[in-house]
Scaffold this active site. Structure first.
Site, mmCIF file in Angstrom:
data_model
loop_
_atom_site.group_PDB
_atom_site.id
_atom_site.type_symbol
_atom_site.label_atom_id
_atom_site.label_comp_id
_atom_site.label_asym_id
_atom_site.label_seq_id
_atom_site.Cartn_x
_atom_site.Cartn_y
_atom_site.Cartn_z
ATOM 1 N N CYS A 203 41.169 51.795 32.423
ATOM 2 C CA CYS A 203 40.127 51.352 33.348
ATOM 3 C C CYS A 203 39.108 50.464 32.615
ATOM 4 O O CYS A 203 39.428 49.355 32.239
ATOM 5 C CB CYS A 203 39.488 52.555 34.035
ATOM 6 S SG CYS A 203 38.591 52.130 35.548
ATOM 7 N N GLU B 167 45.058 60.034 32.510
ATOM 8 C CA GLU B 167 44.458 61.251 31.962
ATOM 9 C C GLU B 167 43.927 62.174 33.064
ATOM 10 O O GLU B 167 43.662 63.351 32.816
ATOM 11 C CB GLU B 167 43.332 60.893 30.972
ATOM 12 C CG GLU B 167 41.981 60.555 31.576
ATOM 13 C CD GLU B 167 41.880 59.165 32.194
ATOM 14 O OE1 GLU B 167 40.759 58.773 32.575
ATOM 15 O OE2 GLU B 167 42.910 58.481 32.302
ATOM 16 N N HIS C 277 44.149 55.887 36.055
ATOM 17 C CA HIS C 277 43.741 56.917 35.094
ATOM 18 C C HIS C 277 44.819 57.980 34.892
ATOM 19 O O HIS C 277 44.788 59.038 35.537
ATOM 20 C CB HIS C 277 42.473 57.615 35.593
ATOM 21 C CG HIS C 277 41.233 56.807 35.514
ATOM 22 N ND1 HIS C 277 40.381 56.844 34.424
ATOM 23 C CD2 HIS C 277 40.672 55.923 36.392
ATOM 24 C CE1 HIS C 277 39.363 56.031 34.629
ATOM 25 N NE2 HIS C 277 39.514 55.456 35.818
#
Length: 224
Positions: A86, A202, A200
């Site tokens: 990002c 994660e 994202h």
């Protein structure tokens, strides 16, 4: 495996990223932006998401001048693996470690939701555990995620297998949320050791949170 995670003023995903890699058995270390060196033994450095320096000038434009970015360039140019997520992707384009630029979303709105992506290329450490044309469900959260690159450089990206991910629907059909050229969501450099994406992964390592499709992405770096 040791993962360094860069933290700027305004970064807000460093601890999500730390949790994700720690859950995969990695040793992690948060790296403050004023550090002028990458610690010895880092197998991967992640430029985490957020709003570095509040994005007051342009996303990633101030962060690129931090001391640690000079060290990161040396690290990457020596073959070290780098992942920008990002805002981290924006920082990497601003520093020239990745081609192209990230502009304001086509609709001028901040987008925050899960979105499907299709794997375009897996001949790299990041996506080696994924299959070509595999569709994954990964959160996006950005205001400046509109990837832009000119037509000549775009041809180079495809010629060198640098386009990694595209925005799609659940069936793999193009579904572009932000106006990115060719619906591109993630790319890498020619040497395939620097990676950047707006979504994202994660935030997608636990099914309880809506998806664990990001787990296979991050696992690609382990024992690579």
């Amino acid at each position: 495996m040791k993962v360094g995670i860069i933290q700027f003023p305004g970064t807000n995903c460093e601890y999500d990223t730390q949790h994700a890699f720690a859950s995969l058995g990695c040793e992690t270390e948060i790296l403050w932006h004023k550090n002028d060196a990458i610690p010895q033994g880092c197998d991967l450095v992640v430029v985490a998401g957020g709003f570095s320096y509040g994005d007051y000038l342009r996303s990633g434009a101030i962060a690129k001048m931090s001391p640690i970015m000079k060290a990161l360039k040396v690290y990457a140019n020596n073959g070290g693996k780098v992942l920008g997520i990002c805002n981290g992707f924006q920082v990497l384009t601003e520093t020239g470690l990745l081609p192209g630029a990230l502009k304001r979303n086509e609709g001028l709105h901040f987008i925050s939701r899960h979105h499907h992506l299709k794997v375009v290329n897996n001949e790299n450490d990041f996506l080696r555990h994924c299959s070509i044309d595999q569709v994954v469900n990964i959160p996006i959260a950005h205001h400046d995620g509109n990837f832009y690159i000119d037509s000549e450089e775009l041809q180079e990206l495809y010629a060198n297998n640098q386009v990694l991910l595209k925005y799609t629907d659940a069936s793999g059909n193009i579904d572009n949320p932000n106006g990115s050229v060719d619906s591109i969501a993630g790319i890498c450099n020619k040497a395939k050791n620097v990676f950047g994406l707006m979504p994202h992964p994660e935030r997608a390592i636990e099914a309880l949170l809506g998806s664990n499709d990001g787990k296979a992405m991050l696992e690609g770096f382990i024992s690579a």
